[in-house]
Design a protein around this motif. Structure first.
Motif, PDB file in Angstrom:
ATOM      1  N   ARG A   1      -6.935   1.226  -1.044  1.00 30.86           N
ATOM      2  CA  ARG A   1      -5.714   1.680  -1.136  1.00 30.86           C
ATOM      3  C   ARG A   1      -5.528   3.163  -0.926  1.00 30.86           C
ATOM      4  NH1 ARG A   1      -4.855   3.568  -7.473  1.00 30.86           N
ATOM      5  NH2 ARG A   1      -2.629   4.352  -7.242  1.00 30.86           N
ATOM      6  N   GLY A   2      -4.166   3.356  -0.155  1.00 32.38           N
ATOM      7  CA  GLY A   2      -3.922   4.632   0.159  1.00 32.38           C
ATOM      8  C   GLY A   2      -4.442   4.993   1.572  1.00 32.38           C
ATOM      9  N   THR A   3      -4.653   4.155   2.380  1.00 30.00           N
ATOM     10  CA  THR A   3      -5.110   4.374   3.747  1.00 30.00           C
ATOM     11  C   THR A   3      -4.350   3.644   4.788  1.00 30.00           C
ATOM     12  OG1 THR A   3      -6.547   2.492   3.607  1.00 30.00           O
ATOM     13  CG2 THR A   3      -7.501   4.421   2.874  1.00 30.00           C
TER      14      THR A   3
ATOM     15  N   ARG B   1       2.399  10.140  -7.675  1.00 27.52           N
ATOM     16  CA  ARG B   1       1.297   9.458  -8.130  1.00 27.52           C
ATOM     17  C   ARG B   1       0.379   9.945  -9.027  1.00 27.52           C
ATOM     18  NH1 ARG B   1      -2.612   8.298  -3.400  1.00 27.52           N
ATOM     19  NH2 ARG B   1      -3.274  10.500  -4.057  1.00 27.52           N
TER      20      ARG B   1
ATOM     21  N   ALA C   1      -5.200  -1.375   4.392  1.00 29.70           N
ATOM     22  CA  ALA C   1      -4.438  -2.290   3.868  1.00 29.70           C
ATOM     23  C   ALA C   1      -4.314  -3.613   4.764  1.00 29.70           C
ATOM     24  CB  ALA C   1      -2.982  -2.162   3.332  1.00 29.70           C
TER      25      ALA C   1
ATOM     26  N   VAL D   1      -4.941  -5.476  -0.720  1.00 30.44           N
ATOM     27  CA  VAL D   1      -4.883  -3.607  -0.479  1.00 30.44           C
ATOM     28  C   VAL D   1      -6.048  -3.149  -1.128  1.00 30.44           C
ATOM     29  CG1 VAL D   1      -3.324  -1.793  -1.141  1.00 30.44           C
ATOM     30  CG2 VAL D   1      -2.363  -3.953  -0.452  1.00 30.44           C
TER      31      VAL D   1
ATOM     32  N   TRP E   1       2.136   1.381  -3.751  1.00 28.94           N
ATOM     33  CA  TRP E   1       0.659   1.512  -4.639  1.00 28.94           C
ATOM     34  C   TRP E   1      -0.126   2.616  -4.564  1.00 28.94           C
ATOM     35  CZ3 TRP E   1      -4.007  -1.820  -4.978  1.00 28.94           C
ATOM     36  CH2 TRP E   1      -4.808  -1.547  -6.195  1.00 28.94           C
ATOM     37  N   GLY E   2      -0.520   2.727  -2.889  1.00 29.16           N
ATOM     38  CA  GLY E   2      -1.621   3.830  -2.619  1.00 29.16           C
ATOM     39  C   GLY E   2      -0.940   5.145  -2.586  1.00 29.16           C
ATOM     40  N   TYR E   3       0.336   5.292  -2.326  1.00 29.83           N
ATOM     41  CA  TYR E   3       0.832   6.607  -2.133  1.00 29.83           C
ATOM     42  C   TYR E   3       1.737   7.140  -3.189  1.00 29.83           C
ATOM     43  CZ  TYR E   3      -1.271   6.755   2.482  1.00 29.83           C
ATOM     44  OH  TYR E   3      -2.272   6.631   3.467  1.00 29.83           O
TER      45      TYR E   3
ATOM     46  N   ASP F   1       0.757  -1.183   0.024  1.00 26.00           N
ATOM     47  CA  ASP F   1       0.153  -0.077   0.262  1.00 26.00           C
ATOM     48  C   ASP F   1       0.877   1.278  -0.190  1.00 26.00           C
ATOM     49  OD1 ASP F   1      -2.271   1.431   0.037  1.00 26.00           O
ATOM     50  OD2 ASP F   1      -2.267   1.608   2.287  1.00 26.00           O
TER      51      ASP F   1
ATOM     52  N   LYS G   1     -13.271   2.002  -3.733  1.00 22.46           N
ATOM     53  CA  LYS G   1     -12.186   2.483  -3.079  1.00 22.46           C
ATOM     54  C   LYS G   1     -11.777   1.641  -1.819  1.00 22.46           C
ATOM     55  CE  LYS G   1     -12.607   7.310  -4.310  1.00 22.46           C
ATOM     56  NZ  LYS G   1     -11.232   7.383  -5.339  1.00 22.46           N
TER      57      LYS G   1
END
Length: 377
Positions: A299-301, A235, A305, A294, A62-64, A59, A344
């Protein structure tokens, strides 16, 4: 912790409660108690925590940072092999063949001496350094060439998947010196403690919680710093960030290596709790499944994840026992339902719903009250 979002503080609080409740329940409560946690469940929870740390590492990139890696299972497996090599050296003359210098599979294959790359793994500190150095070094070399060549998007995902598949084929070979198809197993103890003892399993469980908490704090520090804001900018608009004067490849390389080190630590904690490490951990399908964890959690939390990894793996364990013939369909239905109704992830979508509800409530409260008009004759 004061700078963490509310969800993060709640998550760390849950980890603290779990670190206290599970050992106390396992050691102090009778087996017929409703709150008793059996030893096999301690090991299962420890395995889930290792998967959660692995999901956290994915995460982060990928998320950030927008780096979709389909090869993080390779870093996880390399950390696991480093730990497995240490555990194999601890067996000594208690092995099947009684050879204190060579693991059983080397004796079976008629090896006469220990390969040079096994030297030092009889020392715990050296093995722990290798747990971080080996995945980190591979990530550095891979990222150095990939990011400097500006490989992005689906092309980067494909070559990360090719990397882990190449390692899968290499570790299947007997002449690699890592046990071939069978891998490394039959571990006896760690730091002198019997791996089958309840106390050792509890210690590994607590170590997994500590590693996950520290990993979360480090990832949270990175994402909330100036570095994290640059990663988010990369990103969302990599070319624009590059034209603003930032060396994008250096930022990507740093977060990719850090993420690989976290994955290696997760693998090292995973191996003594499951008792085996073999080349199947390099399978590309495993790396794809990590991405699904994730996506399900959010994603991005960060802590989303972790939630996704725990939920999906608990679902796998439950479905395989309750519905042995149809568990794959149920698990697939979970993924499809998440994609359709929670685009999301659980945490991200619930956050949107909560924000909409709060906005609706504020608008309802702030509506002007029109006084009644009284006409006088």
């Amino acid at each position: 912790m004061t700078g963490l979002p509310g969800g993060g503080k709640t998550f760390l609080g849950i980890l603290l409660v779990a670190a206290l409740f599970v050992p106390l329940s396992n050691q102090l409560l009778p087996a017929d108690s409703f709150f008793y946690v059996p030893t096999y469940m301690v090991s299962l929870l420890g395995k889930y925590l290792c998967f959660a740390l692995l999901a956290l590492s994915v995460d982060l990139i990928w998320g950030y940072c927008g780096i979709l890696s389909l090869g993080h299972g390779a870093f996880f497996a390399l950390g696991g092999y480093a730990m497995g090599m240490y555990l194999m050296r601890q067996i000594g003359d208690r092995s099947v063949y009684g050879n204190a210098q060579l693991p059983d599979f080397m004796v079976f294959l008629n090896w006469t001496e220990l390969p040079w790359y096994w030297y030092g793994f009889d020392i715990f500190a050296f093995a722990m350094v290798m747990v971080m150095v080996v995945p980190g070094l591979l990530a550095f070399v891979f990222g150095w060439f990939a990011f400097r060549s500006r490989v992005t998007g689906v092309y980067l995902s494909i070559i990360t998947q090719a990397m882990t598949y190449a390692l899968l084929l290499a570790f299947f070979r007997n002449d690699m010196g890592f046990g071939g198809n069978n891998g490394l197993t039959d571990f006896k103890d760690i730091l002198g403690f019997d791996l089958q003892a309840d106390g050792t399993r509890l210690g590994l469980y607590v170590a997994s919680i500590i590693a996950l908490a520290l990993g979360y704090l480090l990832c949270s520090f990175i994402t909330r710093s100036k570095l994290g804001r640059v990663l988010i900018a990369i990103r969302d608009a990599e070319s624009r960030t590059r034209f603003s004067g930032y060396r994008v490849e250096y930022y990507k390389l740093f977060v990719f290596v850090f993420s690989a080190v976290l994955a290696g630590i997760a693998g090292a904690l995973y191996v003594p709790q499951v008792g085996i490490i073999n080349p199947s951990e390099f399978s590309p399908a495993n790396s794809i499944e990590i991405v699904i964890w994730v996506a399900v959690g959010g994603r991005g939390t960060l802590w989303g994840a972790v939630l996704g990894a725990m939920l999906v793996n608990w679902g796998k364990s439950y479905f395989t026992g309750a519905f042995p013939e149809g568990w794959l369909f149920l698990l697939g239905g979970l993924f499809i339902g998440t994609t359709l109704f929670l685009p999301k992830g659980i945490v991200g979508t619930s956050g949107i719903w909560i924000e909409k509800f709060n906005r609706w409530r504020q608008n309802s409260v702030s509506l002007p009250v029109i006084p009644a008009q009284v006409k006088e004759e």
